[in-house]
Design a protein around this motif. Sequence first.
Motif, PDB file in Angstrom:
ATOM      1  N   LEU A 187      39.928 130.722  54.764  1.00 19.79           N
ATOM      2  CA  LEU A 187      41.277 130.209  54.961  1.00 19.79           C
ATOM      3  C   LEU A 187      42.220 130.875  53.964  1.00 19.79           C
ATOM      4  N   PRO A 188      43.512 130.830  54.225  1.00 17.43           N
ATOM      5  CA  PRO A 188      44.468 131.416  53.268  1.00 17.43           C
ATOM      6  C   PRO A 188      44.408 130.723  51.910  1.00 17.43           C
ATOM      7  N   ALA A 189      44.787 131.446  50.876  1.00 18.44           N
ATOM      8  CA  ALA A 189      44.894 130.839  49.548  1.00 18.44           C
ATOM      9  C   ALA A 189      45.859 129.655  49.611  1.00 18.44           C
ATOM     10  N   GLY A 190      45.527 128.591  48.912  1.00 18.52           N
ATOM     11  CA  GLY A 190      46.380 127.407  48.914  1.00 18.52           C
ATOM     12  C   GLY A 190      46.069 126.426  50.017  1.00 18.52           C
ATOM     13  N   SER A 191      45.026 126.681  50.809  1.00 17.94           N
ATOM     14  CA  SER A 191      44.686 125.796  51.925  1.00 17.94           C
ATOM     15  C   SER A 191      43.762 124.657  51.534  1.00 17.94           C
ATOM     16  N   ALA A 192      43.208 124.684  50.316  1.00 11.60           N
ATOM     17  CA  ALA A 192      42.244 123.673  49.906  1.00 11.60           C
ATOM     18  C   ALA A 192      42.901 122.617  49.028  1.00 11.60           C
ATOM     19  N   ILE A 193      42.315 121.423  49.028  1.00 11.23           N
ATOM     20  CA  ILE A 193      42.815 120.326  48.204  1.00 11.23           C
ATOM     21  C   ILE A 193      41.789 120.007  47.126  1.00 11.23           C
ATOM     22  N   GLY A 194      42.271 119.584  45.952  1.00 13.04           N
ATOM     23  CA  GLY A 194      41.391 119.147  44.887  1.00 13.04           C
ATOM     24  C   GLY A 194      40.793 117.786  45.187  1.00 13.04           C
ATOM     25  N   PRO A 222      42.303 108.011  38.341  1.00 17.42           N
ATOM     26  CA  PRO A 222      43.210 106.894  38.637  1.00 17.42           C
ATOM     27  C   PRO A 222      43.621 106.795  40.096  1.00 17.42           C
ATOM     28  N   ALA A 223      43.391 107.848  40.879  1.00 17.32           N
ATOM     29  CA  ALA A 223      43.726 107.789  42.307  1.00 17.32           C
ATOM     30  C   ALA A 223      42.905 106.737  43.042  1.00 17.32           C
ATOM     31  N   TYR A 224      41.784 106.292  42.470  1.00 17.74           N
ATOM     32  CA  TYR A 224      40.947 105.270  43.111  1.00 17.74           C
ATOM     33  C   TYR A 224      41.377 103.844  42.770  1.00 17.74           C
ATOM     34  N   GLY A 273      38.459 113.030  58.606  1.00 20.11           N
ATOM     35  CA  GLY A 273      39.754 113.462  58.091  1.00 20.11           C
ATOM     36  C   GLY A 273      40.027 112.924  56.699  1.00 20.11           C
ATOM     37  N   PRO A 274      41.082 113.443  56.043  1.00 14.84           N
ATOM     38  CA  PRO A 274      41.320 113.137  54.636  1.00 14.84           C
ATOM     39  C   PRO A 274      42.120 111.871  54.379  1.00 14.84           C
ATOM     40  N   LEU A 275      41.714 111.162  53.311  1.00 14.39           N
ATOM     41  CA  LEU A 275      42.518 110.127  52.675  1.00 14.39           C
ATOM     42  C   LEU A 275      42.919 110.693  51.319  1.00 14.39           C
ATOM     43  N   VAL A 276      44.214 110.808  51.090  1.00 16.84           N
ATOM     44  CA  VAL A 276      44.741 111.509  49.917  1.00 16.84           C
ATOM     45  C   VAL A 276      45.591 110.554  49.087  1.00 16.84           C
ATOM     46  N   ALA A 277      45.317 110.510  47.793  1.00 10.23           N
ATOM     47  CA  ALA A 277      46.093 109.693  46.868  1.00 10.23           C
ATOM     48  C   ALA A 277      46.423 110.520  45.633  1.00 10.23           C
ATOM     49  N   GLN A 278      47.660 110.443  45.196  1.00  7.61           N
ATOM     50  CA  GLN A 278      48.132 111.178  44.017  1.00  7.61           C
ATOM     51  C   GLN A 278      47.784 112.667  44.107  1.00  7.61           C
ATOM     52  N   GLY A 279      47.862 113.205  45.318  1.00 14.06           N
ATOM     53  CA  GLY A 279      47.657 114.625  45.536  1.00 14.06           C
ATOM     54  C   GLY A 279      46.210 115.076  45.538  1.00 14.06           C
ATOM     55  N   ARG A 280      45.273 114.125  45.525  1.00 17.33           N
ATOM     56  CA  ARG A 280      43.854 114.477  45.496  1.00 17.33           C
ATOM     57  C   ARG A 280      43.102 113.773  46.615  1.00 17.33           C
ATOM     58  N   LEU A 281      42.027 114.401  47.052  1.00 13.70           N
ATOM     59  CA  LEU A 281      41.186 113.830  48.103  1.00 13.70           C
ATOM     60  C   LEU A 281      40.338 112.720  47.520  1.00 13.70           C
ATOM     61  N   VAL A 282      40.463 111.505  48.083  1.00 10.38           N
ATOM     62  CA  VAL A 282      39.670 110.366  47.609  1.00 10.38           C
ATOM     63  C   VAL A 282      38.701 109.852  48.666  1.00 10.38           C
ATOM     64  N   GLY A 283      38.969 110.129  49.957  1.00  9.57           N
ATOM     65  CA  GLY A 283      38.109 109.582  50.998  1.00  9.57           C
ATOM     66  C   GLY A 283      38.076 110.420  52.248  1.00  9.57           C
ATOM     67  N   LEU A 284      37.017 110.210  53.041  1.00  9.23           N
ATOM     68  CA  LEU A 284      36.872 110.789  54.374  1.00  9.23           C
ATOM     69  C   LEU A 284      36.790 109.645  55.373  1.00  9.23           C
ATOM     70  N   VAL A 285      37.576 109.707  56.441  1.00 13.03           N
ATOM     71  CA  VAL A 285      37.567 108.638  57.440  1.00 13.03           C
ATOM     72  C   VAL A 285      36.141 108.427  57.944  1.00 13.03           C
TER      73      VAL A 285
END
Length: 285
Positions: free
Chosen positions: A146-153, A160-162, A235-247
Motif C-alpha cells: 500500500l502507499p506510504a501513510g496507509s497504515a494506522i498505529g 489511554p485510548a482504552y 473493520g477498525p475501531l479507532v480512538a485517539q488516532g490509534r487502532l483499539v478494536g476490530l469489529v
Amino acid sequence: MRRLVARALARPLVLAAAATAIPLASAAPASADSIVVGGFPVEVSDSPWTVALSSRDRFGGTRAGQFCGGVAVGRTTVLTAAHCLGEDVLGSPPERVRDLSVIAGRTDLVSDQGREIPVRDVWVNPAHDDVSNAGDFAVLTLSEALPAGSAIGMAAEGDPAYRPDTRALVYGWGDTSGAGDYANSLRAARVRVLSDASCERAYPGSDDGRYLAGSMLCAGEEAGGRDSCQGDSGGPLVAQGRLVGLVSWGSGCGRPGSPGVYTRVSAVLRTLGWDHQAARQSGGA
C-alpha cells in the motif's frame, strides 16, 4: 430470545436484494440518516487504513464482492476478524478462494477508485474460539504494498485510548439499519469505549454471548442507536488516532444495553509479539 450475531456476511451477495435475506435478530430502529448504524458518510482518504475484504466468486459483483472489513497496520499487513475467513462464510478454506483480495483507497464500492490487491497469505489465529469469539483476529499479507501513510498505529496495553468513555469511531460498509440495508459507500459511527463492568453486565454468558475483558473491548452508547453491524466484521475501531478494536460480534445492532463487541488490539499485539511495534505503523510487516 436474542441471538448472538457475528458481523460478517454469511452468504453470497449475488444481487443487492440478497442482502435483505441474511437472518439477523431484530434490532432497534435506526434514525433516517443512519449509516453503519447511526453514523455518517466518510471519505476513505480520511481513513486510508480502512479496507474491504472481497471475493466476487463468493459474494458476487454488486458491491465488488465485499463481505468484511479490515485495517492496514503495515504496507503489506492487514488485520481482520478470524470469523470472516471461516468456511461457513467463504464456503472453503481461505487459501482456496482464488480471488480473495483487499480493496484499498475506495470510498464507493461500485466505483473504480483505489486498488484491488490480491491476498498473498492468510494467517488465522489458531486459538480463535468460534463459540465465544475470543481471539477473533487474522492477519492477511498483501501481494503488493500500500502507499506510504496507509497504515494506522496500534494501541498497546495501558494506552489511554482504552479508557472508558473515550470517544471512538467505527468504520465499515456494512448494514446501516440492522435490517439488511447495505451501504455502497464507507460510513463511520461515533461511539464510546465502555467499561469492562458494563460490557460484562451486557454479556454475562447467556445466549447473548460472554464478554471476556482480556481479549475483548466493547463500545457503543448505553441507549443504543450507534453500532457496527453485519458486513462490518474485521473493520477498525479507532480512538485517539490509534487502532483499539476490530469489529467482532454483538446481539443485534444498535440495541439499548447490547453494545458492539470488538477484538481488543492490545491482546492481538501480545499474541503476535508485536507489543514493541504498537507505536509504529509497521505492524510486523
